[in-house]
Design a protein around this motif. Structure first.
Motif, PDB file in Angstrom:
ATOM      1  N   ALA A   1       1.396   3.415 -11.123  1.00  0.00           N
ATOM      2  CA  ALA A   1       0.569   2.312 -11.617  1.00  0.00           C
ATOM      3  C   ALA A   1      -0.765   2.862 -12.092  1.00  0.00           C
ATOM      4  CB  ALA A   1       0.340   1.279 -10.521  1.00  0.00           C
ATOM      5  N   LEU A   2      -1.451   2.079 -12.907  1.00  0.00           N
ATOM      6  CA  LEU A   2      -2.805   2.438 -13.308  1.00  0.00           C
ATOM      7  C   LEU A   2      -3.773   2.044 -12.205  1.00  0.00           C
ATOM      8  CD1 LEU A   2      -2.910   1.264 -17.037  1.00  0.00           C
ATOM      9  CD2 LEU A   2      -2.591   3.583 -16.168  1.00  0.00           C
ATOM     10  N   THR A   3      -4.740   2.900 -11.946  1.00  0.00           N
ATOM     11  CA  THR A   3      -5.721   2.616 -10.906  1.00  0.00           C
ATOM     12  C   THR A   3      -7.085   3.166 -11.284  1.00  0.00           C
ATOM     13  OG1 THR A   3      -6.250   2.900  -8.556  1.00  0.00           O
ATOM     14  CG2 THR A   3      -5.154   4.747  -9.644  1.00  0.00           C
ATOM     15  N   ASN A   4      -8.145   2.483 -10.812  1.00  0.00           N
ATOM     16  CA  ASN A   4      -9.506   2.984 -11.035  1.00  0.00           C
ATOM     17  C   ASN A   4     -10.184   3.402  -9.730  1.00  0.00           C
ATOM     18  OD1 ASN A   4      -9.924   0.469  -9.851  1.00  0.00           O
ATOM     19  ND2 ASN A   4     -11.689  -0.036 -11.131  1.00  0.00           N
ATOM     20  N   ILE A   5      -9.481   3.313  -8.606  1.00  0.00           N
ATOM     21  CA  ILE A   5     -10.155   3.483  -7.319  1.00  0.00           C
ATOM     22  C   ILE A   5     -10.497   4.934  -6.989  1.00  0.00           C
ATOM     23  CG2 ILE A   5      -9.096   1.388  -6.387  1.00  0.00           C
ATOM     24  CD1 ILE A   5      -7.253   3.192  -4.708  1.00  0.00           C
ATOM     25  N   PHE A   6      -9.880   5.881  -7.662  1.00  0.00           N
ATOM     26  CA  PHE A   6     -10.146   7.278  -7.332  1.00  0.00           C
ATOM     27  C   PHE A   6     -11.261   7.891  -8.172  1.00  0.00           C
ATOM     28  CE2 PHE A   6      -5.646   6.678  -6.122  1.00  0.00           C
ATOM     29  CZ  PHE A   6      -5.772   6.947  -4.767  1.00  0.00           C
ATOM     30  N   SER A   7     -11.507   7.326  -9.350  1.00  0.00           N
ATOM     31  CA  SER A   7     -12.531   7.921 -10.212  1.00  0.00           C
ATOM     32  C   SER A   7     -13.465   6.913 -10.863  1.00  0.00           C
ATOM     33  CB  SER A   7     -11.857   8.747 -11.316  1.00  0.00           C
ATOM     34  OG  SER A   7     -11.235   7.889 -12.261  1.00  0.00           O
ATOM     35  N   GLY A   8     -13.008   5.661 -11.007  1.00  0.00           N
ATOM     36  CA  GLY A   8     -13.795   4.662 -11.721  1.00  0.00           C
ATOM     37  C   GLY A   8     -13.244   4.331 -13.090  1.00  0.00           C
ATOM     38  N   ARG A   9     -12.268   5.113 -13.567  1.00  0.00           N
ATOM     39  CA  ARG A   9     -11.590   4.837 -14.833  1.00  0.00           C
ATOM     40  C   ARG A   9     -10.098   4.674 -14.586  1.00  0.00           C
ATOM     41  NH1 ARG A   9     -13.097   6.088 -20.291  1.00  0.00           N
ATOM     42  NH2 ARG A   9     -15.287   6.683 -20.518  1.00  0.00           N
ATOM     43  N   PRO A  10      -9.411   3.894 -15.418  1.00  0.00           N
ATOM     44  CA  PRO A  10      -7.967   3.727 -15.236  1.00  0.00           C
ATOM     45  C   PRO A  10      -7.222   5.039 -15.421  1.00  0.00           C
ATOM     46  CG  PRO A  10      -8.855   2.040 -16.710  1.00  0.00           C
ATOM     47  CD  PRO A  10      -9.933   3.056 -16.523  1.00  0.00           C
ATOM     48  N   ALA A  11      -6.339   5.327 -14.479  1.00  0.00           N
ATOM     49  CA  ALA A  11      -5.507   6.523 -14.540  1.00  0.00           C
ATOM     50  C   ALA A  11      -4.177   6.203 -13.874  1.00  0.00           C
ATOM     51  CB  ALA A  11      -6.186   7.700 -13.846  1.00  0.00           C
ATOM     52  N   ARG A  12      -3.093   6.795 -14.373  1.00  0.00           N
ATOM     53  CA  ARG A  12      -1.777   6.514 -13.807  1.00  0.00           C
ATOM     54  C   ARG A  12      -1.415   7.528 -12.735  1.00  0.00           C
ATOM     55  NH1 ARG A  12       2.330   3.310 -14.779  1.00  0.00           N
ATOM     56  NH2 ARG A  12       1.450   2.593 -16.766  1.00  0.00           N
ATOM     57  N   GLY A  13      -0.983   6.999 -11.582  1.00  0.00           N
ATOM     58  CA  GLY A  13      -0.538   7.857 -10.503  1.00  0.00           C
ATOM     59  C   GLY A  13       0.499   7.159  -9.640  1.00  0.00           C
ATOM     60  N   ILE A  14       1.061   7.917  -8.717  1.00  0.00           N
ATOM     61  CA  ILE A  14       2.042   7.367  -7.782  1.00  0.00           C
ATOM     62  C   ILE A  14       1.339   6.414  -6.826  1.00  0.00           C
ATOM     63  CG2 ILE A  14       3.670   7.936  -5.949  1.00  0.00           C
ATOM     64  CD1 ILE A  14       4.005  10.686  -7.327  1.00  0.00           C
ATOM     65  N   VAL A  15       1.911   5.252  -6.639  1.00  0.00           N
ATOM     66  CA  VAL A  15       1.311   4.246  -5.763  1.00  0.00           C
ATOM     67  C   VAL A  15       1.337   4.748  -4.319  1.00  0.00           C
ATOM     68  CG1 VAL A  15       1.493   1.891  -4.886  1.00  0.00           C
ATOM     69  CG2 VAL A  15       1.998   2.370  -7.298  1.00  0.00           C
ATOM     70  N   ASN A  16       0.160   4.752  -3.689  1.00  0.00           N
ATOM     71  CA  ASN A  16       0.077   5.154  -2.288  1.00  0.00           C
ATOM     72  C   ASN A  16      -0.664   4.081  -1.487  1.00  0.00           C
ATOM     73  OD1 ASN A  16      -2.543   5.559  -3.142  1.00  0.00           O
ATOM     74  ND2 ASN A  16      -2.636   7.736  -2.618  1.00  0.00           N
ATOM     75  N   ARG A  17      -0.968   4.389  -0.268  1.00  0.00           N
ATOM     76  CA  ARG A  17      -1.564   3.391   0.620  1.00  0.00           C
ATOM     77  C   ARG A  17      -2.881   2.837   0.075  1.00  0.00           C
ATOM     78  NH1 ARG A  17      -4.251   4.555   6.573  1.00  0.00           N
ATOM     79  NH2 ARG A  17      -4.949   2.397   6.955  1.00  0.00           N
ATOM     80  N   ALA A  18      -3.749   3.707  -0.415  1.00  0.00           N
ATOM     81  CA  ALA A  18      -5.044   3.246  -0.911  1.00  0.00           C
ATOM     82  C   ALA A  18      -4.874   2.267  -2.065  1.00  0.00           C
ATOM     83  CB  ALA A  18      -5.888   4.439  -1.345  1.00  0.00           C
ATOM     84  N   MET A  19      -3.985   2.569  -2.989  1.00  0.00           N
ATOM     85  CA  MET A  19      -3.766   1.688  -4.126  1.00  0.00           C
ATOM     86  C   MET A  19      -3.162   0.367  -3.691  1.00  0.00           C
ATOM     87  SD  MET A  19      -2.332   4.606  -6.736  1.00  0.00           S
ATOM     88  CE  MET A  19      -1.786   3.499  -8.033  1.00  0.00           C
ATOM     89  N   THR A  20      -2.280   0.404  -2.700  1.00  0.00           N
ATOM     90  CA  THR A  20      -1.634  -0.816  -2.220  1.00  0.00           C
ATOM     91  C   THR A  20      -2.621  -1.724  -1.506  1.00  0.00           C
ATOM     92  OG1 THR A  20       0.482   0.321  -1.973  1.00  0.00           O
ATOM     93  CG2 THR A  20       0.197  -1.724  -0.739  1.00  0.00           C
ATOM     94  N   GLU A  21      -3.446  -1.147  -0.637  1.00  0.00           N
ATOM     95  CA  GLU A  21      -4.333  -1.955   0.201  1.00  0.00           C
ATOM     96  C   GLU A  21      -5.634  -2.349  -0.485  1.00  0.00           C
ATOM     97  OE1 GLU A  21      -4.831  -0.007   3.971  1.00  0.00           O
ATOM     98  OE2 GLU A  21      -2.682  -0.047   4.428  1.00  0.00           O
ATOM     99  N   LEU A  22      -6.152  -1.485  -1.379  1.00  0.00           N
ATOM    100  CA  LEU A  22      -7.401  -1.798  -2.070  1.00  0.00           C
ATOM    101  C   LEU A  22      -7.163  -2.512  -3.399  1.00  0.00           C
ATOM    102  CD1 LEU A  22      -9.261   1.589  -1.477  1.00  0.00           C
ATOM    103  CD2 LEU A  22      -9.954  -0.637  -0.544  1.00  0.00           C
ATOM    104  N   GLY A  23      -5.913  -2.466  -3.851  1.00  0.00           N
ATOM    105  CA  GLY A  23      -5.594  -2.975  -5.179  1.00  0.00           C
ATOM    106  C   GLY A  23      -5.759  -1.848  -6.172  1.00  0.00           C
TER     107      GLY A  23
END
Length: 365
Positions: free
Chosen positions: A277-299
C-alpha cells in the motif's frame, strides 16, 4: 518516441534500467546489472558526498559500462517542532511499549536534495546518466549537469508532470505507475487521485510528449517488458524484482517480509499487490511498501505525519528498537505491487530473464 531510442539515451546493450533503491542497494547491484548490458543505478539521496564518490569509484573500477546516479529534487522545508510533537503524540504508545526514550530533536534530514556542492564532487566523473525524483533542480543546476554530457531522465507520475519535464529539457521521461515500489515521484500535485497504473500512464505520456519514455511500475518479467515496449516505451525501469537478488543489501527482515507477502498473494489469488500500500508514515511522502503493523494501526496515509523527510526522525527510533527484537513492525518495507516478481537469483540472471521473450533485436537498436 519509439523503442529504437534506448541506446542513444542510455548507452546500454539492453533496454533495462535497474531502479535506484536507497537503503537496499549499493554499487554491487549496479555493477552486476551493468556487466550484462543493463543500466546500473546508484541511489544518492541518502548518501554523503564522500559516500557518493566511493560508490562511483567502486563502479568505475569494476566496469566501464554507463552509470546512472539518482538524486532527489524536493524542497527541504524548515524543521517544525510543533509538527514533530504532534506526531509524537500518536506514537507515544509504541515508545512506551518498546521502553525507549524519545528524541524530539531535528535529527538531521535523512534525504537531501541535489545541490551545487554535490555537483562539484561528481562533475569530474561525468556520469553518463543522471536521474531525478520529485521534479528537477533549478535551471542553472540542470544546465550544469547537461554540460557534462550526461543524459538527464526524470520521473513523471502524470502527463502534466511529463509535459513539465519535457519543457525544461530532459532527455527522457520515466513513467512511474502507481504499482511502483518506494516513493512516488509526484511533484506538481499531492493528490493521490491523479496517480495511474503504469499501462495507462505510459500510453498517455508516450502519446503526449515527443521524448523517449521509460516504463516503471509492476514490471517483473519479460512479458511485462514486451508489453511496455509494445505500448511505446523505449526501455523499462525495474526495481522491486531485484530485492531478493544476491547483490542486493535487502535486510533479512525485509527479505522475510517479501517472501511471506508473496506467498500470501499467491494463496489469496486476488492478484498481485494485495500486500502493499501507499504510505506517508515513514517519511512524510507517499511511498509503496509491504503493509506492516505500523501501517495497519496508524493508517497508511496519516495526516499527522510531518513533512518529508522529517516523519523519518521518530519512526527511525521505533524501527531501530523493533528491529533489534527481530521485528519489522516499524520498518519501511518498500516494495512494488508485483511482489511475486521478486526472485532469489543473481542480478545478472534477473536482468537477462527480463529479456527472455522481450524483443531486443535490431528493431530496438
Amino acid at each position: 518516441m519509439g523503442n529504437k531510442h534506448f541506446k542513444a539515451l542510455l548507452g546500454t546493450e539492453l533496454p533495462i534500467i535497474q531502479a535506484p533503491m536507497a537503503g537496499v542497494q549499493d554499487s554491487k547491484l549496479a555493477i552486476a546489472v551493468a556487466k550484462v548490458g543493463g543500466l546500473g543505478s546508484i541511489p544518492c539521496g541518502m548518501l554523503s558526498k564522500a559516500q557518493i564518490i566511493d560508490e562511483i569509484k567502486a563502479f568505475r573500477a569494476a566496469t566501464n559500462a554507463p552509470l546512472n546516479l539518482n538524486f532527489f529534487c524536493h524542497q527541504l522545508p524548515p524543521f517544525d517542532p510543533k509538527a514533530q510533537a504532534h506526531w509524537h503524540e500518536a506514537l507515544i504508545p509504541y515508545f512506551d511499549e518498546l521502553g525507549i526514550e524519545v528524541d524530539l530533536g531535528q535529527g538531521g534530514a535523512s534525504r537531501m536534495p541535489f545541490n551545487h556542492a554535490i555537483a562539484d564532487e561528481i562533475a569530474p566523473y561525468k556520469p553518463e546518466v543522471i536521474s531525478f525524483h520529485f521534479g528537477l533542480p533549478d535551471t542553472e543546476l540542470l544546465a550544469r549537469v547537461k554540460s557534462w554530457g550526461s543524459k538527464v531522465i526524470a520521473s513523471a507520475t502524470t502527463l502534466a508532470e511529463a509535459e513539465y519535464l519535457t519543457a525544461r529539457g530532459v532527455d527522457g521521461i520515466i513513467a512511474q505507475g502507481i504499482e511502483a515500489g518506494g516513493h512516488r515521484g509526484m511533484f506538481l500535485s499531492e493528490d493521490l487521485n491523479t496517480q495511474l497504473e503504469m499501462a495507462s500512464l505510459l500510453t498517455q505520456i508516450a502519446k503526449g510528449v515527443d521524448l523517449p519514455v521509460i516504463a516503471a511500475g509492476g514490471i517483473g518479467d519479460s512479458h511485462a517488458v514486451k508489453a511496455a515496449m509494445e505500448q511505446g516505451a523505449c526501455a523499462v525501469q525495474v526495481g522491486s524484482a531485484y530485492l531478493l537478488c544476491d547483490e542486493a543489501n535487502t535486510s533479512s527482515l525485509q527479505r522475510a517480509a517479501i517472501e511471506h507477502a508473496a506467498k500470501a498473494d499467491v494463496s489469496r489469488a486476488h492478484g498481485a499487490g494485495d500486500c502493499t500500500a501507499l504510505t506517508n508514515i515513514f517519511s512524510g511522502r507517499p511511498a509503496r511498501g509491504i503493509v506492516n503493523r505500523a501501517m495497519t494501526e496508524l493508517g497508511s496515509m496519516n495526516p499527522r505525519a510531518p513533512a518529508f523527510p522529517y516523519a523519518t526522525n521518530l519512526m527511525a527510533q521505533l524501527r531501530k528498537a523493533s528491529e533489534a527484537l527481530g521485528r519489522s513492525d516499524f520498518s519501511p518495507l518498500w516494495c512494488g505491487a508485483n511482489i511475486t516478481a521478486c526472485r532469489k537469483i543473481s542480478a545478472a540472471e534477473m536482468t537477462l530473464a527480463l529479456m527472455e521473450s522481450a524483443p531486443h533485436d535490431n528493431k530496438y537498436e
